[in-house]
Scaffold this motif. Structure first.
Motif, mmCIF file in Angstrom:
data_model
loop_
_atom_site.group_PDB
_atom_site.id
_atom_site.type_symbol
_atom_site.label_atom_id
_atom_site.label_comp_id
_atom_site.label_asym_id
_atom_site.label_seq_id
_atom_site.Cartn_x
_atom_site.Cartn_y
_atom_site.Cartn_z
ATOM 1 N N TYR A 151 0.843 -1.190 0.000
ATOM 2 C CA TYR A 151 0.000 0.000 0.000
ATOM 3 C C TYR A 151 0.881 1.242 0.000
ATOM 4 O O TYR A 151 1.663 1.470 -0.901
ATOM 5 C CB TYR A 151 -0.935 -0.048 1.215
ATOM 6 C CG TYR A 151 -2.118 0.898 1.135
ATOM 7 C CD1 TYR A 151 -3.126 0.709 0.194
ATOM 8 C CD2 TYR A 151 -2.233 1.962 2.024
ATOM 9 C CE1 TYR A 151 -4.213 1.567 0.130
ATOM 10 C CE2 TYR A 151 -3.318 2.821 1.972
ATOM 11 C CZ TYR A 151 -4.302 2.624 1.031
ATOM 12 O OH TYR A 151 -5.372 3.471 0.978
ATOM 13 N N ARG A 152 0.867 2.013 1.035
ATOM 14 C CA ARG A 152 1.594 3.279 1.024
ATOM 15 C C ARG A 152 3.102 3.094 0.986
ATOM 16 O O ARG A 152 3.827 3.944 0.469
ATOM 17 C CB ARG A 152 1.208 4.103 2.251
ATOM 18 C CG ARG A 152 1.931 5.433 2.306
ATOM 19 C CD ARG A 152 1.453 6.278 3.442
ATOM 20 N NE ARG A 152 2.226 7.506 3.517
ATOM 21 C CZ ARG A 152 1.976 8.475 4.369
ATOM 22 N NH1 ARG A 152 0.982 8.390 5.201
ATOM 23 N NH2 ARG A 152 2.734 9.552 4.386
ATOM 24 N N ALA A 153 3.591 1.992 1.543
ATOM 25 C CA ALA A 153 5.040 1.791 1.609
ATOM 26 C C ALA A 153 5.688 1.798 0.241
ATOM 27 O O ALA A 153 6.873 2.089 0.108
ATOM 28 C CB ALA A 153 5.355 0.474 2.314
ATOM 29 N N GLN A 154 4.922 1.474 -0.806
ATOM 30 C CA GLN A 154 5.485 1.424 -2.144
ATOM 31 C C GLN A 154 5.047 2.598 -3.013
ATOM 32 O O GLN A 154 5.347 2.628 -4.208
ATOM 33 C CB GLN A 154 5.089 0.108 -2.817
ATOM 34 C CG GLN A 154 5.712 -1.106 -2.140
ATOM 35 C CD GLN A 154 5.379 -2.403 -2.846
ATOM 36 O OE1 GLN A 154 4.524 -2.446 -3.719
ATOM 37 N NE2 GLN A 154 6.058 -3.461 -2.477
ATOM 38 N N GLN A 155 4.318 3.528 -2.439
ATOM 39 C CA GLN A 155 3.892 4.685 -3.202
ATOM 40 C C GLN A 155 5.018 5.710 -3.245
ATOM 41 O O GLN A 155 5.648 6.001 -2.239
ATOM 42 C CB GLN A 155 2.648 5.322 -2.565
ATOM 43 C CG GLN A 155 1.428 4.422 -2.580
ATOM 44 C CD GLN A 155 0.269 5.033 -1.829
ATOM 45 O OE1 GLN A 155 0.363 6.144 -1.325
ATOM 46 N NE2 GLN A 155 -0.811 4.301 -1.729
ATOM 47 N N HIS A 156 5.286 6.250 -4.439
ATOM 48 C CA HIS A 156 6.304 7.279 -4.584
ATOM 49 C C HIS A 156 5.722 8.594 -4.093
ATOM 50 O O HIS A 156 4.726 9.072 -4.621
ATOM 51 C CB HIS A 156 6.732 7.409 -6.050
ATOM 52 C CG HIS A 156 7.984 8.180 -6.225
ATOM 53 N ND1 HIS A 156 8.520 8.483 -7.446
ATOM 54 C CD2 HIS A 156 8.824 8.724 -5.315
ATOM 55 C CE1 HIS A 156 9.639 9.171 -7.292
ATOM 56 N NE2 HIS A 156 9.836 9.331 -5.996
ATOM 57 N N SER A 157 6.319 9.181 -3.079
ATOM 58 C CA SER A 157 5.777 10.396 -2.494
ATOM 59 C C SER A 157 6.837 11.474 -2.353
ATOM 60 O O SER A 157 8.030 11.188 -2.296
ATOM 61 C CB SER A 157 5.152 10.100 -1.125
ATOM 62 O OG SER A 157 6.129 9.571 -0.246
ATOM 63 N N TYR A 158 6.379 12.709 -2.312
ATOM 64 C CA TYR A 158 7.245 13.873 -2.144
ATOM 65 C C TYR A 158 6.716 14.699 -0.985
ATOM 66 O O TYR A 158 5.506 14.905 -0.856
ATOM 67 C CB TYR A 158 7.252 14.741 -3.400
ATOM 68 C CG TYR A 158 7.734 14.079 -4.663
ATOM 69 C CD1 TYR A 158 9.058 14.214 -5.084
ATOM 70 C CD2 TYR A 158 6.856 13.348 -5.470
ATOM 71 C CE1 TYR A 158 9.496 13.626 -6.269
ATOM 72 C CE2 TYR A 158 7.287 12.754 -6.644
ATOM 73 C CZ TYR A 158 8.607 12.900 -7.037
ATOM 74 O OH TYR A 158 9.035 12.318 -8.206
ATOM 75 N N LEU A 159 7.627 15.208 -0.174
ATOM 76 C CA LEU A 159 7.254 16.088 0.920
ATOM 77 C C LEU A 159 7.411 17.533 0.457
ATOM 78 O O LEU A 159 8.478 17.942 0.007
ATOM 79 C CB LEU A 159 8.139 15.824 2.143
ATOM 80 C CG LEU A 159 7.727 16.495 3.453
ATOM 81 C CD1 LEU A 159 6.369 15.983 3.910
ATOM 82 C CD2 LEU A 159 8.780 16.252 4.529
#
Length: 254
Positions: A151-159
């Motif tokens: 789930y979220r652990a593999q989502q590419h995210s930017y702060l």
């Protein structure tokens, strides 16, 4: 971390926890942690679990099914831990209701019901995993990590300041954990800027990188405005005479 059996009669001393605080925090690193909703009516056990999870997650705690439903309506969580025996409903009915709404948040059922039939019923009812009481915290933590991997652990995210931009699911999350959907064009624009957050982009640079070659430069201004409307005006700053740069919004809320 100290291991112990977590059960309804577990006790870990008196711990004062302010659960009225929002998910937003002043530590940017904390914002990158997964948001977990704990649904547990036993105050002593709930406090222990919430305190232990707080090192690695942003934890909110609901004491009954109706307050949990309200929290899930207002906030997108990355995972939920659901007690089966809630004072106002069966936790499994809560899970079924959430699944009926199309919400795919990973859910771990936590209960004293340990028969094979109970476990099968829980998993068939929409739970992603099932853990019986009493349990060891290390196992709960490991099962939670396993659920989050897909789930979220593999989502590419930017702060971006206190906001989080999830490219893969075309979503931005504000400091309170609330999410807004982006269009594909809004996502493309924010992705270009997030890959180089210290760069001042000209309109022509953004036009070439995120839009069709035949689009006018006013297209960039329009989509910057759309993103600001969904987030806050500080998310993308205007540099007079040059173009746009990502900002560092600290408390702008939708």
């Amino acid at each position: 971390m100290t291991s112990f059996d977590c059960a309804a009669d577990s006790f870990l001393g008196e711990t004062v926890m302010n659960r009225d605080l929002p998910l937003a925090v002043t530590n940017p690193a904390k914002l990158m942690q997964a948001a977990v909703l704990l649904i547990e009516d036993d105050k002593r056990l709930g406090q222990i679990i919430a305190e232990l999870l707080d090192d690695n997650y942003r934890v909110e705690w609901a004491l009954d099914g109706h307050s949990a439903q309200k929290k899930m309506d207002e906030t997108n969580y990355d995972a939920a831990i659901v007690d089966r025996h809630l004072p106002d409903m069966d936790g499994l009915d809560l899970v079924r209701g959430i699944r009926a709404l199309g919400i795919t948040t990973p859910m771990l059922m936590l209960t004293a019901l340990s028969s094979t039939a109970d476990i099968v019923e829980g998993l068939d009812g929409g739970a992603n995993d099932y853990l019986t009481k009493p349990f060891r915290f290390e196992e709960l933590d490991a099962r939670l990590r396993t659920m989050l991997r897909g789930y979220r652990a593999q989502q590419h995210s930017y702060l971006i300041g206190d906001w989080i931009f999830f490219e893969a699911i075309e979503t931005v999350e504000n400091p309170a954990g609330e999410r807004k959907r982006l269009t594909s064009s809004e996502t493309a624009l924010l992705k270009v800027m997030s890959d180089n957050p210290a760069h001042v982009f000209t309109r022509s640079e953004l036009l070439r990188a995120a839009f069709r070659p035949d689009a006018g430069e006013s297209t960039v201004d329009a989509y910057v405005s759309y993103i600001r409307q969904k987030t806050c005006k500080e998310l993308i700053l205007t540099v007079r005479g040059r173009g746009y740069i990502l900002g560092h919004p600290e408390e702008g809320l939708v």
